[in-house]
Design a protein around this motif. Sequence first.
Motif, PDB file in Angstrom:
ATOM      1  N   ARG A 215      -8.532   6.587  -1.544  1.00  0.00           N
ATOM      2  CA  ARG A 215      -9.238   5.663  -2.430  1.00  0.00           C
ATOM      3  C   ARG A 215      -8.574   4.296  -2.474  1.00  0.00           C
ATOM      4  NH1 ARG A 215     -14.036   7.292  -2.893  1.00  0.00           N
ATOM      5  NH2 ARG A 215     -14.297   6.066  -4.772  1.00  0.00           N
ATOM      6  N   THR A 216      -7.304   4.231  -2.128  1.00  0.00           N
ATOM      7  CA  THR A 216      -6.539   2.991  -2.270  1.00  0.00           C
ATOM      8  C   THR A 216      -5.611   2.832  -1.062  1.00  0.00           C
ATOM      9  OG1 THR A 216      -4.956   4.235  -3.617  1.00  0.00           O
ATOM     10  CG2 THR A 216      -6.580   2.935  -4.789  1.00  0.00           C
ATOM     11  N   PHE A 217      -6.173   2.593   0.108  1.00  0.00           N
ATOM     12  CA  PHE A 217      -5.373   2.553   1.315  1.00  0.00           C
ATOM     13  C   PHE A 217      -4.296   1.477   1.265  1.00  0.00           C
ATOM     14  CE2 PHE A 217      -4.681   0.530   5.470  1.00  0.00           C
ATOM     15  CZ  PHE A 217      -4.035   1.573   6.113  1.00  0.00           C
ATOM     16  N   ASN A 218      -4.612   0.326   0.684  1.00  0.00           N
ATOM     17  CA  ASN A 218      -3.660  -0.793   0.677  1.00  0.00           C
ATOM     18  C   ASN A 218      -2.874  -0.884  -0.620  1.00  0.00           C
ATOM     19  OD1 ASN A 218      -6.142  -1.507  -0.529  1.00  0.00           O
ATOM     20  ND2 ASN A 218      -5.732  -3.678  -0.306  1.00  0.00           N
ATOM     21  N   LEU A 219      -2.714   0.235  -1.313  1.00  0.00           N
ATOM     22  CA  LEU A 219      -1.922   0.232  -2.537  1.00  0.00           C
ATOM     23  C   LEU A 219      -0.448   0.023  -2.221  1.00  0.00           C
ATOM     24  CD1 LEU A 219      -2.169   0.640  -5.625  1.00  0.00           C
ATOM     25  CD2 LEU A 219      -1.656   3.058  -5.234  1.00  0.00           C
ATOM     26  N   ASN A 220       0.056   0.749  -1.223  1.00  0.00           N
ATOM     27  CA  ASN A 220       1.438   0.621  -0.761  1.00  0.00           C
ATOM     28  C   ASN A 220       1.412  -0.089   0.583  1.00  0.00           C
ATOM     29  OD1 ASN A 220       3.976   1.141   0.566  1.00  0.00           O
ATOM     30  ND2 ASN A 220       4.373   2.767  -0.914  1.00  0.00           N
ATOM     31  N   ILE A 221       1.773  -1.352   0.583  1.00  0.00           N
ATOM     32  CA  ILE A 221       1.608  -2.172   1.784  1.00  0.00           C
ATOM     33  C   ILE A 221       2.493  -1.676   2.931  1.00  0.00           C
ATOM     34  CG2 ILE A 221       1.828  -4.507   2.723  1.00  0.00           C
ATOM     35  CD1 ILE A 221      -0.532  -4.041   0.798  1.00  0.00           C
ATOM     36  N   LYS A 222       3.704  -1.215   2.643  1.00  0.00           N
ATOM     37  CA  LYS A 222       4.575  -0.712   3.712  1.00  0.00           C
ATOM     38  C   LYS A 222       3.930   0.469   4.427  1.00  0.00           C
ATOM     39  CE  LYS A 222       9.017  -2.204   1.753  1.00  0.00           C
ATOM     40  NZ  LYS A 222      10.347  -1.755   1.248  1.00  0.00           N
ATOM     41  N   THR A 223       3.328   1.357   3.666  1.00  0.00           N
ATOM     42  CA  THR A 223       2.629   2.499   4.261  1.00  0.00           C
ATOM     43  C   THR A 223       1.423   2.034   5.059  1.00  0.00           C
ATOM     44  OG1 THR A 223       3.355   3.988   2.498  1.00  0.00           O
ATOM     45  CG2 THR A 223       1.413   4.640   3.748  1.00  0.00           C
ATOM     46  N   SER A 224       0.667   1.102   4.494  1.00  0.00           N
ATOM     47  CA  SER A 224      -0.518   0.579   5.182  1.00  0.00           C
ATOM     48  C   SER A 224      -0.138  -0.021   6.532  1.00  0.00           C
ATOM     49  CB  SER A 224      -1.204  -0.489   4.327  1.00  0.00           C
ATOM     50  OG  SER A 224      -1.534   0.012   3.056  1.00  0.00           O
ATOM     51  N   LEU A 225       0.929  -0.792   6.546  1.00  0.00           N
ATOM     52  CA  LEU A 225       1.350  -1.442   7.786  1.00  0.00           C
ATOM     53  C   LEU A 225       1.773  -0.424   8.836  1.00  0.00           C
ATOM     54  CD1 LEU A 225       3.356  -4.464   6.325  1.00  0.00           C
ATOM     55  CD2 LEU A 225       1.159  -4.553   7.526  1.00  0.00           C
ATOM     56  N   LYS A 226       2.459   0.621   8.417  1.00  0.00           N
ATOM     57  CA  LYS A 226       2.883   1.637   9.385  1.00  0.00           C
ATOM     58  C   LYS A 226       1.691   2.386   9.969  1.00  0.00           C
ATOM     59  CE  LYS A 226       7.547   2.431   7.569  1.00  0.00           C
ATOM     60  NZ  LYS A 226       8.474   3.407   6.924  1.00  0.00           N
ATOM     61  N   ILE A 227       0.706   2.671   9.129  1.00  0.00           N
ATOM     62  CA  ILE A 227      -0.487   3.364   9.636  1.00  0.00           C
ATOM     63  C   ILE A 227      -1.265   2.453  10.572  1.00  0.00           C
ATOM     64  CG2 ILE A 227      -2.704   4.338   8.964  1.00  0.00           C
ATOM     65  CD1 ILE A 227      -1.317   5.371   6.418  1.00  0.00           C
ATOM     66  N   MET A 228      -1.439   1.189  10.190  1.00  0.00           N
ATOM     67  CA  MET A 228      -2.143   0.266  11.080  1.00  0.00           C
ATOM     68  C   MET A 228      -1.383   0.083  12.381  1.00  0.00           C
ATOM     69  SD  MET A 228      -4.159  -2.620   8.904  1.00  0.00           S
ATOM     70  CE  MET A 228      -2.716  -3.551   8.502  1.00  0.00           C
ATOM     71  N   GLN A 229      -0.053   0.076  12.320  1.00  0.00           N
ATOM     72  CA  GLN A 229       0.741  -0.074  13.537  1.00  0.00           C
ATOM     73  C   GLN A 229       0.520   1.094  14.484  1.00  0.00           C
ATOM     74  OE1 GLN A 229       2.546  -2.945  14.188  1.00  0.00           O
ATOM     75  NE2 GLN A 229       2.491  -2.056  16.255  1.00  0.00           N
ATOM     76  N   PHE A 230       0.308   2.281  13.932  1.00  0.00           N
ATOM     77  CA  PHE A 230      -0.005   3.437  14.770  1.00  0.00           C
ATOM     78  C   PHE A 230      -1.226   3.141  15.645  1.00  0.00           C
ATOM     79  CE2 PHE A 230      -2.767   7.104  15.394  1.00  0.00           C
ATOM     80  CZ  PHE A 230      -1.918   8.002  16.029  1.00  0.00           C
ATOM     81  N   PHE A 231      -2.268   2.601  15.026  1.00  0.00           N
ATOM     82  CA  PHE A 231      -3.493   2.306  15.775  1.00  0.00           C
ATOM     83  C   PHE A 231      -3.304   1.105  16.703  1.00  0.00           C
ATOM     84  CE2 PHE A 231      -5.117   4.720  12.130  1.00  0.00           C
ATOM     85  CZ  PHE A 231      -5.835   5.691  12.806  1.00  0.00           C
ATOM     86  N   LEU A 232      -2.562   0.105  16.272  1.00  0.00           N
ATOM     87  CA  LEU A 232      -2.289  -1.038  17.144  1.00  0.00           C
ATOM     88  C   LEU A 232      -1.531  -0.606  18.397  1.00  0.00           C
ATOM     89  CD1 LEU A 232      -1.328  -3.833  14.595  1.00  0.00           C
ATOM     90  CD2 LEU A 232      -3.252  -3.886  16.195  1.00  0.00           C
ATOM     91  N   ASP A 233      -0.576   0.297  18.223  1.00  0.00           N
ATOM     92  CA  ASP A 233       0.176   0.786  19.380  1.00  0.00           C
ATOM     93  C   ASP A 233      -0.750   1.460  20.383  1.00  0.00           C
ATOM     94  OD1 ASP A 233       2.504  -0.146  18.256  1.00  0.00           O
ATOM     95  OD2 ASP A 233       3.171   1.811  17.507  1.00  0.00           O
ATOM     96  N   LYS A 234      -1.721   2.215  19.904  1.00  0.00           N
ATOM     97  CA  LYS A 234      -2.665   2.873  20.807  1.00  0.00           C
ATOM     98  C   LYS A 234      -3.531   1.843  21.537  1.00  0.00           C
ATOM     99  CE  LYS A 234      -1.170   6.811  19.451  1.00  0.00           C
ATOM    100  NZ  LYS A 234      -0.130   7.454  20.282  1.00  0.00           N
ATOM    101  N   LEU A 235      -3.958   0.829  20.802  1.00  0.00           N
ATOM    102  CA  LEU A 235      -4.803  -0.205  21.410  1.00  0.00           C
ATOM    103  C   LEU A 235      -4.025  -1.011  22.443  1.00  0.00           C
ATOM    104  CD1 LEU A 235      -6.519  -1.361  18.116  1.00  0.00           C
ATOM    105  CD2 LEU A 235      -7.714  -0.376  20.069  1.00  0.00           C
TER     106      LEU A 235
END
Length: 495
Positions: A215-235
């Motif tokens: 419900r709140t993906f960007n509540l914890n920005i450090k966590t959000s960045l790590k998850i987005m980095q996972f997808f960026l690494d794949k791309l």
Amino acid sequence: MTILLSTLNARYAHASLGLRYLLANMGELQAQTSLHEFVIGAKTTDIVEKLLAHQPRIVAFGVYIWNVDETTKVVSMLKRVAPQLTIVLGGPEVSHESGEQAIVRMADYLVTGWGDVTFPKLCGEILDGPKPLMKVHAGVQPPMADIKLPYSLYTDTDIAHRTLYVEASRGCPFKCEFCLSSLDKTAWPFALDTFLGELEALHARGARLFKFVDRTFNLNIKTSLKIMQFFLDKLEADPDDPVYAHFELVPDHLPDALKEGIAKFPPGALQFEIGIQSFNPEVQALVSRKQDNAKAADNIRWLSEHSHAHLHVDLIAGLPGEDMASFARGFDKLVALKPHEIQFGILKRLRGTPVIRHTEPFGLVFDACPPYTILANDLIDFATMQRLVRFARYWDMVANSGRFAQTIEQLLWDAPFENFMAFSDWIYNKTDATHRIALDRLANLVTQYLQVKGMSREAATQLVGRDYAGRIDMPAEKPDSAASTPARQARHLAA
């Protein structure tokens, strides 16, 4: 199988995350448990026959607002033809106000709330004793580390053909009264490294489309960045093998570090669902929604202008204290921010939500049947509310579909809500229908309306024709760079 886990999904492409959690946490009973998903609209007799073919002792149903009516029919028939069967219910629809529900009266047991621990324990007691005396069992919330993650239970068929739902956290710290998440005390994260390991395993098996239900993906920005980095690494590792991720964002919380990460994603890789719901501060206060409207608007504008993310932004009509004029101003403000889609929702009274406290002071009248849509309030009468319902349907068909990207600008012009409402009223008077309007007919109707508003026949035909020819047949013309992108989002990408 001794225990069957079942639900009726809204469509085949949806895979039940909740049932997979139950299966993953069955412990010693897992070998005796299997999962059986159906789709709403299936014949009740077919569902019952397929369930009974496994000769189960326990059948458990996940019950939601979209399937409660049809699940009730299934439970009723099971009780008639197999009265010895034990039926257990769970899910948000039956976790609140359960005493007044027919489906609960017919079932043997009910697990409310979290079922990860409570449901397996209940099954063990049903099978081996002592037999539970209580019908209703309040779900025990275990430590997050004790919950076994379910992602290995997605089959190869799921990965190839269905949306994979994932969650990095459960719960929500906000208290918006129209939402069941308002009952949560906070948000609880899963161990991030463990979760990312599960995503890695899914990706290795071929998963490319991930929908986060947080419900709140960007509540914890450090966590959000790590998850987005996972997808960026794949791309970055293989740009020709794209992934697509869907997140729900809090609209007024977009710090520079998150913007920097978002800006790195190419077109067709990222979708944000953003809940605005209302731009009216007084209405927000009434429903306990805390939101900095100026920041929220600035962030949507930034995402629209400086990122390639597909933006799906929500508004809700029928909230207590909001009249048509207020909603129209909010709608026009949102259109000016240029999101790709505006999800025009109509308020629903979800069981257990605190919005019910406003019923008497604001004259809220809800449909007694699911999905409990508001029918009228003290500021919007029934007839006007029906006009809003039709507006929402036609908006989805014409604007959100991405099939009329250039035409919609002509329809909205300088007063989006007023002008589209006029179009909505016209098309309903012309067709007396909001569903089953074929695309060819819809395109012809849009062309006719443009002429009614003063455009020449030739200009209207050419305008709609350019949109129609370019996007009706998507995803055939989906860009290669958006191979994992859902068709509707790809139409917006091609606009």
